[in-house]
Scaffold this active site. Structure first.
Site, PDB file in Angstrom:
ATOM      1  N   SER A 122       0.818  -1.215   0.000  1.00  0.00           N
ATOM      2  CA  SER A 122       0.000   0.000   0.000  1.00  0.00           C
ATOM      3  C   SER A 122       0.852   1.266   0.000  1.00  0.00           C
ATOM      4  O   SER A 122       0.334   2.359  -0.244  1.00  0.00           O
ATOM      5  CB  SER A 122      -0.935   0.007   1.220  1.00  0.00           C
ATOM      6  OG  SER A 122      -1.898  -1.017   1.119  1.00  0.00           O
ATOM      7  N   GLY A 173      -4.577  -2.262  -0.771  1.00  0.00           N
ATOM      8  CA  GLY A 173      -3.777  -1.904  -1.930  1.00  0.00           C
ATOM      9  C   GLY A 173      -3.467  -0.419  -1.941  1.00  0.00           C
ATOM     10  O   GLY A 173      -4.013   0.350  -1.135  1.00  0.00           O
ATOM     11  N   CYS A 178      -9.464  -2.130   3.632  1.00  0.00           N
ATOM     12  CA  CYS A 178      -8.725  -0.935   3.195  1.00  0.00           C
ATOM     13  C   CYS A 178      -9.139  -0.521   1.780  1.00  0.00           C
ATOM     14  O   CYS A 178     -10.236  -0.021   1.590  1.00  0.00           O
ATOM     15  CB  CYS A 178      -7.222  -1.181   3.317  1.00  0.00           C
ATOM     16  SG  CYS A 178      -6.270   0.350   3.380  1.00  0.00           S
ATOM     17  N   LEU A 179      -8.299  -0.698   0.771  1.00  0.00           N
ATOM     18  CA  LEU A 179      -8.709  -0.370  -0.597  1.00  0.00           C
ATOM     19  C   LEU A 179      -9.932  -1.190  -0.986  1.00  0.00           C
ATOM     20  O   LEU A 179     -10.835  -0.688  -1.675  1.00  0.00           O
ATOM     21  CB  LEU A 179      -7.563  -0.619  -1.582  1.00  0.00           C
ATOM     22  CG  LEU A 179      -7.877  -0.311  -3.056  1.00  0.00           C
ATOM     23  CD1 LEU A 179      -8.133   1.172  -3.271  1.00  0.00           C
ATOM     24  CD2 LEU A 179      -6.752  -0.795  -3.970  1.00  0.00           C
ATOM     25  N   GLY A 238      -4.786   6.734   2.440  1.00  0.00           N
ATOM     26  CA  GLY A 238      -4.873   8.166   2.203  1.00  0.00           C
ATOM     27  C   GLY A 238      -6.233   8.607   1.698  1.00  0.00           C
ATOM     28  O   GLY A 238      -6.455   9.800   1.482  1.00  0.00           O
ATOM     29  N   HIS A 275      -6.847  -2.493   9.198  1.00  0.00           N
ATOM     30  CA  HIS A 275      -6.225  -3.779   8.887  1.00  0.00           C
ATOM     31  C   HIS A 275      -6.427  -4.771  10.020  1.00  0.00           C
ATOM     32  O   HIS A 275      -5.664  -4.771  10.991  1.00  0.00           O
ATOM     33  CB  HIS A 275      -4.729  -3.597   8.616  1.00  0.00           C
ATOM     34  CG  HIS A 275      -4.432  -2.912   7.319  1.00  0.00           C
ATOM     35  ND1 HIS A 275      -4.236  -3.604   6.151  1.00  0.00           N
ATOM     36  CD2 HIS A 275      -4.340  -1.601   7.004  1.00  0.00           C
ATOM     37  CE1 HIS A 275      -4.017  -2.744   5.159  1.00  0.00           C
ATOM     38  NE2 HIS A 275      -4.073  -1.522   5.657  1.00  0.00           N
ATOM     39  N   GLU A 295      -5.706  -7.800   9.989  1.00  0.00           N
ATOM     40  CA  GLU A 295      -4.563  -8.724  10.035  1.00  0.00           C
ATOM     41  C   GLU A 295      -3.349  -8.107  10.720  1.00  0.00           C
ATOM     42  O   GLU A 295      -2.330  -8.774  10.907  1.00  0.00           O
ATOM     43  CB  GLU A 295      -4.192  -9.167   8.612  1.00  0.00           C
ATOM     44  CG  GLU A 295      -3.370  -8.180   7.812  1.00  0.00           C
ATOM     45  CD  GLU A 295      -4.145  -6.987   7.282  1.00  0.00           C
ATOM     46  OE1 GLU A 295      -3.520  -6.082   6.690  1.00  0.00           O
ATOM     47  OE2 GLU A 295      -5.383  -6.937   7.451  1.00  0.00           O
TER      48      GLU A 295
END
Length: 381
Positions: free
Chosen positions: A45, A219, A246-247, A290, A331, A333
């Site tokens: 990322s 990502g 996330c992404l 971001g 995240h 993980e």
């Protein structure tokens, strides 16, 4: 070896270079983690970014073979206050300097990272150039202005071919938009039969793998730079249970009709508080992004907000009102960061089992028998 970091607003930092010689342009960001610099370096990322660590001492426990989150680092530069050249840890196998040299990444130390972080917090992340060369400032400014930031980071970091991590339980198709190894590790730890596919895999490609569930990975970059991924996710929602990270969370939102926008300086670190709205419980999370889902854009969609960031109240979790699909901006993980949120993988697997129980799939043999029975009845007429 001298190194310099020049920001697009004209601010110049001069320090000591380590790692590779040369120069690179990237988006300058900061990470507030106290430990985990190896995981940060190898997190896809961060592709195309010059990463500043706010913790002052970096390199003190070295690098080992086990803590990588991808097969190689994708960052464009590394900025630290103090670079420890001689690590002291029983797991260390080589040094941070060695790793950066191996992959051609420029590092800079002995600069005021606190000042740099304050600039980024006040004005937002910005483009910068990191170099060990002797170019004049005017030359660096010209190169900085002429070099655009990357827009194809997902394609750069995603796997180019399908591969599997066999297991005996649910089959999960993990769409790799720049996935961290931690996601695959958490799924295989639960016995899942994981098939990893490239970021440009179509919905039809994925259907042929007969998944029980779909995992959308993390990502780099702007989710709007991968419109084909949005379309694929849109086709899969409602057909298979889905979990985005996330992404993957942002792509899930876009595919469901919501919108995303850029944060001023992003969330990067291992200590971000997130509130789960249903229980009222606060979790400490690992984050690196971001962009965020725009809160107002949720109105009129089939999405429901499940988590918010306790610092700035941005959206941290979503679920679909009609279909078995949810996502989180952080995240679960970890790597680096707290493992408090690993329960979300268990929740995903339980969602898959509930969906399979409520929607039993007819066997191929039953379908063939019905077809033959229909043909026989037609022949008798």
């Amino acid at each position: 070896m001298q190194a310099r970091l020049l920001l697009e607003d004209g601010t110049l930092f001069t320090g000591r270079g380590f790692g590779a010689e040369g120069g690179s342009v990237g988006e300058v960001v900061f990470n507030t983690g106290i430990t985990g610099y190896q995981e940060v370096l190898s997190d896809p990322s961060y592709c195309g970014q010059i990463v500043t660590m706010t913790f002052p001492l970096i390199g003190n426990y070295g690098i080992n073979r086990d803590d990588f989150e991808s097969i190689r680092p994708y960052i464009h530069g590394f900025v630290v206050r103090r670079h420890e050249e001689v690590p002291s840890n029983w797991r260390a196998q080589y040094t941070l300097d060695h790793l950066l040299k191996e992959y051609g990444i420029v590092g800079i130390s002995d600069i005021d990272t606190r000042m740099l972080t304050r600039i980024l917090r006040q004005h937002g992340t910005m483009k910068g150039i990191l170099t060990t060369g002797n170019e004049r400032i005017e030359e660096l400014q010209e190169r900085l202005g002429a070099t655009p930031l990357l827009r194809d980071q997902v394609a750069r970091t995603s796997t180019k071919s399908v591969f599997s991590a066999p297991g005996e339980k649910e089959r999960i198709v993990l769409i790799d938009y720049g996935a961290k190894s931690g996601i695959l590790r958490e799924l295989t730890k639960r016995g899942c039969d994981v098939v990893v596919v490239p970021q440009d895999a179509t919905a039809e490609d994925i259907r042929k793998l007969h998944p029980d569930g779909i995992q959308l990975s993390n990502g780099p970059g702007d989710p709007k730079d991968v419109p084909h991924a949005v379309e694929t996710v849109r086709e899969l929602i409602g057909e298979f249970p889905l979990f985005g990270i996330c992404l993957g969370h942002q792509l899930f939102a876009l595919a469901s009709g919501a919108d995303t926008g850029k944060l001023k300086f992003g969330h990067r670190g291992g200590n971000h508080p997130v509130k789960e709205l249903e229980s009222g419980r606060c979790f400490i999370t690992s984050q690196n992004h971001g962009y965020t889902v725009v809160e107002e854009s949720i109105i009129g969609t089939d999405l429901e907000v499940t988590h918010i960031n306790n610092n700035d109240k941005t959206i941290e979790g979503l679920k679909h009102k009609k279909y078995p699909a949810f996502s989180v901006q952080y995240h679960p993980e970890a790597a680096p960061g707290p493992y408090d949120n690993g329960y979300l993988f268990d929740r995903f697997i339980e969602m898959i089992r509930t969906h399979k129980r409520d929607n039993p799939v007819r066997s191929r043999q039953a379908e063939l028998s019905e077809t033959l029975r229909g043909e026989l009845q037609y022949a008798q007429k």
